[in-house]
Design an enzyme around this catalytic site. Structure first.
Site, mmCIF file in Angstrom:
data_model
loop_
_atom_site.group_PDB
_atom_site.id
_atom_site.type_symbol
_atom_site.label_atom_id
_atom_site.label_comp_id
_atom_site.label_asym_id
_atom_site.label_seq_id
_atom_site.Cartn_x
_atom_site.Cartn_y
_atom_site.Cartn_z
ATOM 1 N N ASP A 78 -9.691 -6.535 1.793
ATOM 2 C CA ASP A 78 -8.612 -5.674 1.315
ATOM 3 C C ASP A 78 -8.019 -6.185 0.006
ATOM 4 O O ASP A 78 -7.594 -5.402 -0.844
ATOM 5 C CB ASP A 78 -7.524 -5.561 2.378
ATOM 6 N N GLY A 79 -7.989 -7.519 -0.168
ATOM 7 C CA GLY A 79 -7.498 -8.074 -1.428
ATOM 8 C C GLY A 79 -8.362 -7.652 -2.601
ATOM 9 O O GLY A 79 -7.854 -7.312 -3.677
ATOM 10 N N ASN A 151 -0.261 -1.045 -1.817
ATOM 11 C CA ASN A 151 0.272 -1.496 -0.534
ATOM 12 C C ASN A 151 1.797 -1.594 -0.520
ATOM 13 O O ASN A 151 2.460 -0.888 0.212
ATOM 14 C CB ASN A 151 -0.331 -2.850 -0.153
ATOM 15 N N ALA A 216 13.320 -11.289 7.398
ATOM 16 C CA ALA A 216 14.248 -12.254 8.001
ATOM 17 C C ALA A 216 15.700 -11.881 7.717
ATOM 18 O O ALA A 216 16.474 -12.646 7.135
ATOM 19 C CB ALA A 216 13.946 -13.674 7.498
#
Length: 293
Positions: A78-79, A151, A216
């Site tokens: 995918d990269g 993405n 986070a």
């Protein structure tokens, strides 16, 4: 027909795969060109040199016979597909992803099926999906070399610094302040990438939406949010050290807090070739066992 090949030359079996595709296509009268980076890397590794005229430099092909490129073949994972999409840009060239990696939601074709897939491409037995991208612009004081993401766009704290505050204005409405390690803005295509790893929802690529997922978060009430993909997003970051990191499909740079960001849907799409039984739902089942008893 002309096919441009992009690939991750660091993959151990890349030279053999490229050589196989070259031989397969030549026997069928299909022209091949290699990306400049791929050809240079393969030649540096003392693999038999590929002809100079089969070269794609800076997104422009040095033609053998004047024909345009019909397909781009991305060999890697995918990269590699994201790198290929960045190189293709708005040239409207369909991309076929061949997977030499592991997960592979974009690079769906397994190497064992390359011959079958190539035959179907030559025969015109395929469909094309249009995938939306994000486009990032910044205020004075910042510069983004390639501003589009297939993405995601991620705004993150820099290094080991403390949390950042991301002031986000959605479609011109009142700002939302997020205290977190960062914020991921994902396309539907990217919902199974960074977005998924930070707890964001999966979204079928055909859905017309963007996902905002905090990283986070320091607030239990702050949850991922899905918005229409025609909304515009304005971002201001506040940090203790005076800068933050901007990551666009993994291409990262550091910007000062004074640099404001604007994110919206890009004016063009990436064409992804679908052949045979490959589909997003099949990929979820085979790669993540989603919905499998």
């Amino acid at each position: 027909m002309t096919v441009a090949i992009f690939g991750n030359a660091m993959k151990a079996n890349m030279p053999q795969e490229v050589a196989h595709v070259l031989e397969f296509m030549q026997l069928r009268g299909v022209d091949i060109c290699l990306s400049q980076e791929l050809r240079q890397e393969l030649n540096l590794r003392e693999y038999p040199p590929f002809p100079e005229e089969w070269t794609l430099e800076n997104g422009e092909w040095k033609p053998i016979n004047g024909d345009s490129i019909d397909f781009a073949l991305s060999i890697g994972g995918d990269g590699t597909f994201l790198t290929t999409a960045a190189a293709i840009g708005d040239k409207n060239i369909p991309i076929v992803g061949v997977n030499l990696g592991h997960l592979g939601f974009l690079a769906e074709v397994q190497t064992a099926n390359v011959d079958i897939i190539m035959e179907q491409l030559i025969a015109g037995k395929y469909t094309i999906e249009q995938r939306s991208l994000l486009q990032v612009t910044c205020s004075e004081g910042g510069h983004i070399s390639y501003p589009n993401a297939l993405n995601e766009v991620a705004v993150l704290k820099q290094g080991l610094s403390s949390m950042i505050i991301v002031d986000t204005k959605l479609n011109g409405q009142d700002s939302i302040s997020m205290e977190a390690d960062g914020l991921v803005i994902s396309t539907a295509t990217g919902s199974t990438a960074y977005n998924l790893s930070v707890g964001g929802p999966m979204m079928v690529p055909q859905a017309k939406g963007m996902i905002l997922s905090p990283v986070a978060s320091h607030s239990l009430s702050l949850r991922p949010l899905v918005i229409p993909d025609d909304w515009k997003i304005d971002i201001k970051v506040r940090s203790r050290i005076g800068n933050y990191m901007l990551s666009i499909d993994g291409r990262s740079q550091v910007l000062a807090d004074e640099v404001l960001l604007h994110v919206e849907k890009a004016p063009y799409t990436i064409k992804l070739v679908q052949v045979g039984e490959n589909s997003f739902l099949n990929a979820l089942k085979s790669k993540m066992s989603w919905g499998v008893n």
